[in-house]
Motif scaffolding. Structure first.
Motif, PDB file in Angstrom:
ATOM      1  N   VAL A 114     -35.675  27.903  -1.792  1.00  0.00           N
ATOM      2  CA  VAL A 114     -36.053  26.522  -1.688  1.00  0.00           C
ATOM      3  C   VAL A 114     -37.633  26.545  -1.911  1.00  0.00           C
ATOM      4  CG1 VAL A 114     -36.381  24.328  -0.756  1.00  0.00           C
ATOM      5  CG2 VAL A 114     -34.392  25.789  -0.294  1.00  0.00           C
ATOM      6  N   ALA A 115     -38.322  25.814  -2.698  1.00  0.00           N
ATOM      7  CA  ALA A 115     -39.842  26.006  -3.017  1.00  0.00           C
ATOM      8  C   ALA A 115     -40.292  24.709  -3.609  1.00  0.00           C
ATOM      9  CB  ALA A 115     -39.988  26.979  -4.093  1.00  0.00           C
ATOM     10  N   GLY A 116     -41.556  24.507  -3.566  1.00  0.00           N
ATOM     11  CA  GLY A 116     -42.191  23.209  -4.284  1.00  0.00           C
ATOM     12  C   GLY A 116     -42.401  22.165  -3.081  1.00  0.00           C
ATOM     13  N   ALA A 117     -42.745  20.985  -3.420  1.00  0.00           N
ATOM     14  CA  ALA A 117     -43.098  19.970  -2.416  1.00  0.00           C
ATOM     15  C   ALA A 117     -42.633  18.702  -2.953  1.00  0.00           C
ATOM     16  CB  ALA A 117     -44.555  19.978  -2.144  1.00  0.00           C
ATOM     17  N   PHE A 118     -42.583  17.699  -1.816  1.00  0.00           N
ATOM     18  CA  PHE A 118     -42.234  16.371  -2.442  1.00  0.00           C
ATOM     19  C   PHE A 118     -43.195  15.521  -1.670  1.00  0.00           C
ATOM     20  CE2 PHE A 118     -39.561  12.354  -1.829  1.00  0.00           C
ATOM     21  CZ  PHE A 118     -39.610  12.272  -3.204  1.00  0.00           C
ATOM     22  N   GLY A 119     -44.099  14.799  -2.414  1.00  0.00           N
ATOM     23  CA  GLY A 119     -45.299  14.047  -1.445  1.00  0.00           C
ATOM     24  C   GLY A 119     -45.663  14.968  -0.441  1.00  0.00           C
ATOM     25  N   ARG A 120     -45.761  14.417   0.678  1.00  0.00           N
ATOM     26  CA  ARG A 120     -46.534  15.105   1.765  1.00  0.00           C
ATOM     27  C   ARG A 120     -45.676  15.929   2.124  1.00  0.00           C
ATOM     28  NH1 ARG A 120     -45.295  12.049   6.391  1.00  0.00           N
ATOM     29  NH2 ARG A 120     -44.145  10.221   5.819  1.00  0.00           N
ATOM     30  N   HIS A 121     -44.209  16.159   2.058  1.00  0.00           N
ATOM     31  CA  HIS A 121     -43.487  17.117   2.437  1.00  0.00           C
ATOM     32  C   HIS A 121     -43.569  18.558   1.652  1.00  0.00           C
ATOM     33  CE1 HIS A 121     -41.113  13.772   4.592  1.00  0.00           C
ATOM     34  NE2 HIS A 121     -41.359  13.210   3.612  1.00  0.00           N
ATOM     35  N   GLY A 122     -44.010  19.606   2.420  1.00  0.00           N
ATOM     36  CA  GLY A 122     -44.110  20.560   1.933  1.00  0.00           C
ATOM     37  C   GLY A 122     -43.959  21.930   2.650  1.00  0.00           C
TER      38      GLY A 122
END
Ligand code: UFG
Length: 323
Positions: free
Chosen positions: A169-177
């Motif tokens: 799992v990688a990447g981010a979504f908004g302020r969730h990293g």
């Protein structure tokens, strides 16, 4: 149809992104998290928050809930080798209590956060759900034990469950990293070099039987992963335990990841070849066929540069003190 959902571990990286997607889809969400690794700011706006251990889920769960999405777990491979008892207590015993609370409250739908680590060193790639399970560390063993526990719960007590086995799992979504302490994951580590917080990245082995000699992994964007959880809520029938791998079905080597970070950040990223890390399989790539046919899931962010770009935006948003 609006559902009332309990999300354990919803203050963490994956749990937080999934909770945000559930809220955006119109569901009602209660996050249960003891903040042992998650952070209060990780709980998305609009979710009710209960600070408690998963062992105490019975204090929250009642028959008004439609389903549980279970992320709360210890998830560091190296730590699991050093302190396996923590993994049996938090992951296995914790889930046993959660299943008891669900039975008691008559909540009969579960989506569980499982892992590719249950397969260990794969015999054939891409890895299907029928591949042999032979975990090489206590983290993977604890998640596999929970998968077995869920299978029995479905057969005996009519639970409808989906275990989603995540690849990288990688990447981010908004302020969730992604953020661990200490950090051990490749993409966040390479981004720390780009940010000047680390002088170089180690390449753990370049003599693997892969095209460039470095390990190959299947990197999946956390937002694609989240979408699979929404689909999983309706995928299993009573008494069924559905297991789905979640990956893109294509692999990238450690060197390809570092090159992509160079392109995205414009930083030269000094890298040094080091000895192999114990327990690393050469290639881990998912067959995403089952998720496609049973969940109707299709990953949309399969370009590694896009995954790295989102992770880079998150890394840059962290203040100096947040390391
Ligand atoms: N790597 C390096 N240098 C580093 C860190 C990692 O070369 O500084 C390499 C690793 O050797 C591996 C690859 O980069 O080949 C990816 O390593 P990660 O630690 O980022 O991820 P893993 O593939 O080891 O682990 C992931 C999840 C685990 C899960 C596992 C399934 O993070 O939770 O997949 O096997 F258990």
């Amino acid at each position: 149809n609006t559902k009332k959902l309990l999300v354990t571990g919803g203050a963490g990286y994956v749990g937080g992104v999934v909770a945000a997607h559930l809220l955006a889809a119109g569901h009602r969400v209660t996050v249960l998290d003891d903040l042992s690794t998650g952070v209060r700011e990780g709980v998305p706006e609009g979710a009710e928050f209960v600070e408690a251990r998963v062992q105490d889920a019975a204090k929250v769960l009642d028959s008004s809930y439609d389903a549980v999405l279970h992320f709360a777990a210890s998830s560091q491979v190296a730590e699991s080798v050093a302190a396996p008892e923590k993994y049996w207590r938090n992951n296995v015993a914790g889930t046993m209590e959660l299943l008891a609370a669900m039975r008691e409250a008559a909540v009969r739908t579960l989506v569980f956060s499982s892992t590719a680590a249950v397969y260990g060193e794969p015999v054939t790639v891409p890895i299907t759900e029928s591949a042999a399970t032979a975990p090489t560390n206590p983290y993977g063993a604890s998640k596999l034990a929970v998968d077995h526990m869920i299978t029995g719960e479905c057969a005996a007590h009519g639970l409808a469950a989906v275990s989603l086995r995540y690849f990288n799992v990688a990447g981010a979504f908004g302020r969730h990293g992604e953020r661990h302490d200490p950090e051990s994951h490749l993409i966040p580590l390479v981004l720390q070099v780009a940010q000047g917080r680390r002088s170089e990245v180690a390449i753990f082995g370049d003599d693997y039987p892969t095209p460039d000699g470095t390990c190959v992994r299947d990197y999946i964007h956390v937002a694609d992963l989240a979408e699979a959880h929404l689909l999983a809520l309706d995928a299993a029938g009573s008494g069924e335990h559905l297991v789905c791998n979640l990956g893109n079905g294509s692999g990238f080597s450690v060197r390809e990841v570092i090159d992509t970070v160079r392109e995205v950040t414009g930083h030269p990223i000094p890298a040094a070849v080091r000895p192999r890390r114990a327990g690393d399989p050469a290639v881990l790539v998912a067959s995403a066929e089952q998720a496609r046919t049973r969940l109707g899931w299709q990953p949309r962010r399969t370009d590694l540069a896009e995954i790295v770009r989102d992770a880079w935006m998150f890394t840059q948003s962290l203040g100096e003190g947040d390391a």
